[in-house]
Design an enzyme around this catalytic site. Structure first.
Site, mmCIF file in Angstrom:
data_model
loop_
_atom_site.group_PDB
_atom_site.id
_atom_site.type_symbol
_atom_site.label_atom_id
_atom_site.label_comp_id
_atom_site.label_asym_id
_atom_site.label_seq_id
_atom_site.Cartn_x
_atom_site.Cartn_y
_atom_site.Cartn_z
ATOM 1 N N GLY A 45 -12.035 -4.056 -9.103
ATOM 2 C CA GLY A 45 -12.233 -3.267 -7.889
ATOM 3 C C GLY A 45 -13.132 -2.089 -8.197
ATOM 4 O O GLY A 45 -13.231 -1.660 -9.353
ATOM 5 N N GLN A 50 -16.843 6.131 -7.333
ATOM 6 C CA GLN A 50 -17.089 5.754 -8.732
ATOM 7 C C GLN A 50 -18.554 5.440 -9.006
ATOM 8 O O GLN A 50 -18.947 5.310 -10.169
ATOM 9 C CB GLN A 50 -16.239 4.540 -9.117
ATOM 10 C CG GLN A 50 -14.744 4.814 -9.062
ATOM 11 C CD GLN A 50 -13.971 3.609 -9.541
ATOM 12 O OE1 GLN A 50 -13.678 2.708 -8.768
ATOM 13 N NE2 GLN A 50 -13.663 3.569 -10.826
ATOM 14 N N CYS A 98 -8.926 1.717 -15.230
ATOM 15 C CA CYS A 98 -9.897 2.196 -14.236
ATOM 16 C C CYS A 98 -11.234 2.390 -14.939
ATOM 17 O O CYS A 98 -11.272 2.950 -16.034
ATOM 18 C CB CYS A 98 -9.408 3.519 -13.666
ATOM 19 S SG CYS A 98 -10.517 4.248 -12.446
ATOM 20 N N LEU A 99 -12.325 1.941 -14.317
ATOM 21 C CA LEU A 99 -13.640 2.076 -14.941
ATOM 22 C C LEU A 99 -14.026 3.551 -15.131
ATOM 23 O O LEU A 99 -14.853 3.867 -15.983
ATOM 24 C CB LEU A 99 -14.707 1.353 -14.116
ATOM 25 C CG LEU A 99 -14.524 -0.164 -13.998
ATOM 26 C CD1 LEU A 99 -15.608 -0.763 -13.115
ATOM 27 C CD2 LEU A 99 -14.522 -0.843 -15.368
ATOM 28 N N HIS A 140 -4.846 1.165 -5.624
ATOM 29 C CA HIS A 140 -5.575 1.895 -6.672
ATOM 30 C C HIS A 140 -6.945 2.354 -6.139
ATOM 31 O O HIS A 140 -7.315 3.523 -6.279
ATOM 32 C CB HIS A 140 -5.735 0.997 -7.910
ATOM 33 C CG HIS A 140 -6.583 1.593 -8.996
ATOM 34 N ND1 HIS A 140 -6.080 1.925 -10.233
ATOM 35 C CD2 HIS A 140 -7.905 1.922 -9.030
ATOM 36 C CE1 HIS A 140 -7.059 2.437 -10.977
ATOM 37 N NE2 HIS A 140 -8.179 2.439 -10.260
ATOM 38 N N GLU A 141 -7.672 1.432 -5.503
ATOM 39 C CA GLU A 141 -9.017 1.775 -5.008
ATOM 40 C C GLU A 141 -8.938 2.761 -3.848
ATOM 41 O O GLU A 141 -9.769 3.674 -3.735
ATOM 42 C CB GLU A 141 -9.784 0.514 -4.590
ATOM 43 C CG GLU A 141 -10.017 -0.511 -5.700
ATOM 44 C CD GLU A 141 -10.598 0.091 -6.966
ATOM 45 O OE1 GLU A 141 -11.339 1.087 -6.889
ATOM 46 O OE2 GLU A 141 -10.296 -0.439 -8.059
ATOM 47 N N HIS A 144 -8.852 6.276 -4.823
ATOM 48 C CA HIS A 144 -10.154 6.865 -5.160
ATOM 49 C C HIS A 144 -10.792 7.529 -3.936
ATOM 50 O O HIS A 144 -11.488 8.546 -4.059
ATOM 51 C CB HIS A 144 -11.116 5.789 -5.685
ATOM 52 C CG HIS A 144 -10.912 5.457 -7.136
ATOM 53 N ND1 HIS A 144 -11.027 6.383 -8.145
ATOM 54 C CD2 HIS A 144 -10.631 4.279 -7.753
ATOM 55 C CE1 HIS A 144 -10.812 5.793 -9.313
ATOM 56 N NE2 HIS A 144 -10.562 4.515 -9.109
HETATM 57 NI NI NI Z 1 -10.141 3.103 -10.555
#
Ligand code: NI
Length: 184
Positions: A45, A50, A98-99, A140-141, A144
């Site tokens: 995701g 991000q 998470c990236l 999670h997304e 953000h």
């Molecule tokens: Ni993330």
């Protein structure tokens, strides 16, 4: 086109992102680039903050979890201006990464089911109910877009243990396999 990824310490990851309309400039291309960036970084995701855009846009592809849930094969979605309208189900624990937090993985507790309203890439409105991996990825997304990160959801003791890793990320001392935007 691959986009560089923002990492822990970048203020954009702490901002509430704004809604967009169908006239958003270059939306189709942006979505394509986000998918390409996500796949290349082995993510499931990616939220727009991000890639340094404070807008309410998420892409995800749950396919890597098809062994656990066969219906996830090819399950990918674009969520524009999403709104989680209901949290339900039992609380579940899942090991998240998470990236924007390279090298960190932690068990995070979240509700097992969600009901969500969103627009797709053609700005058609949908209301869906998801559980399992989909509910997990989307929560999670979605965080953000609200300026939240999964490390906010772990115990203070666990977080203390991560202090040096988090500092290293924010100071640019952690270099993942994908391109990042170094913090100022
Ligand atoms: Ni993330």
């Amino acid at each position: 086109m691959l986009l560089p990824i923002t990492v822990y310490g970048n203020p954009i990851l702490r901002k509430k992102a704004r809604e967009i309309g169908p006239d958003y400039d270059g939306l189709k291309e942006l979505i394509e680039n986000m998918y390409e960036t996500m796949y290349k970084a082995d993510g499931v995701g990616l939220a727009a903050p991000q890639i340094n855009k404070s807008i309410r846009l998420i892409v995800f592809d749950a396919s890597p979890f098809e062994e656990d849930e066969p219906e996830l094969k090819g399950f990918r979605k674009v969520l524009i201006n999403p709104e989680i309208i209901e949290f339900a189900g039992e609380e579940e624990t899942f090991n998240e990464g998470c990236l924007s937090l390279p090298g960190i993985r932690e068990d995070v507790i979240r509700p097992g089911k969600i009901k969500i309203r969103y627009h797709d890439e053609d700005f058609k409105e949908h209301i869906d109910e998801w559980e399992g991996v989909r509910a997990r990825i989307v929560q999670h997304e979605y965080d953000h877009l609200e300026g939240k990160l999964f490390v906010d959801k772990i115990s203070p003791i666990r977080r203390r243990l991560l202090t040096s890793k988090l500092t290293a990320i924010s100071k640019g001392k952690t270099q993942p396999e994908y391109r990042i935007i170094p913090n100022k």
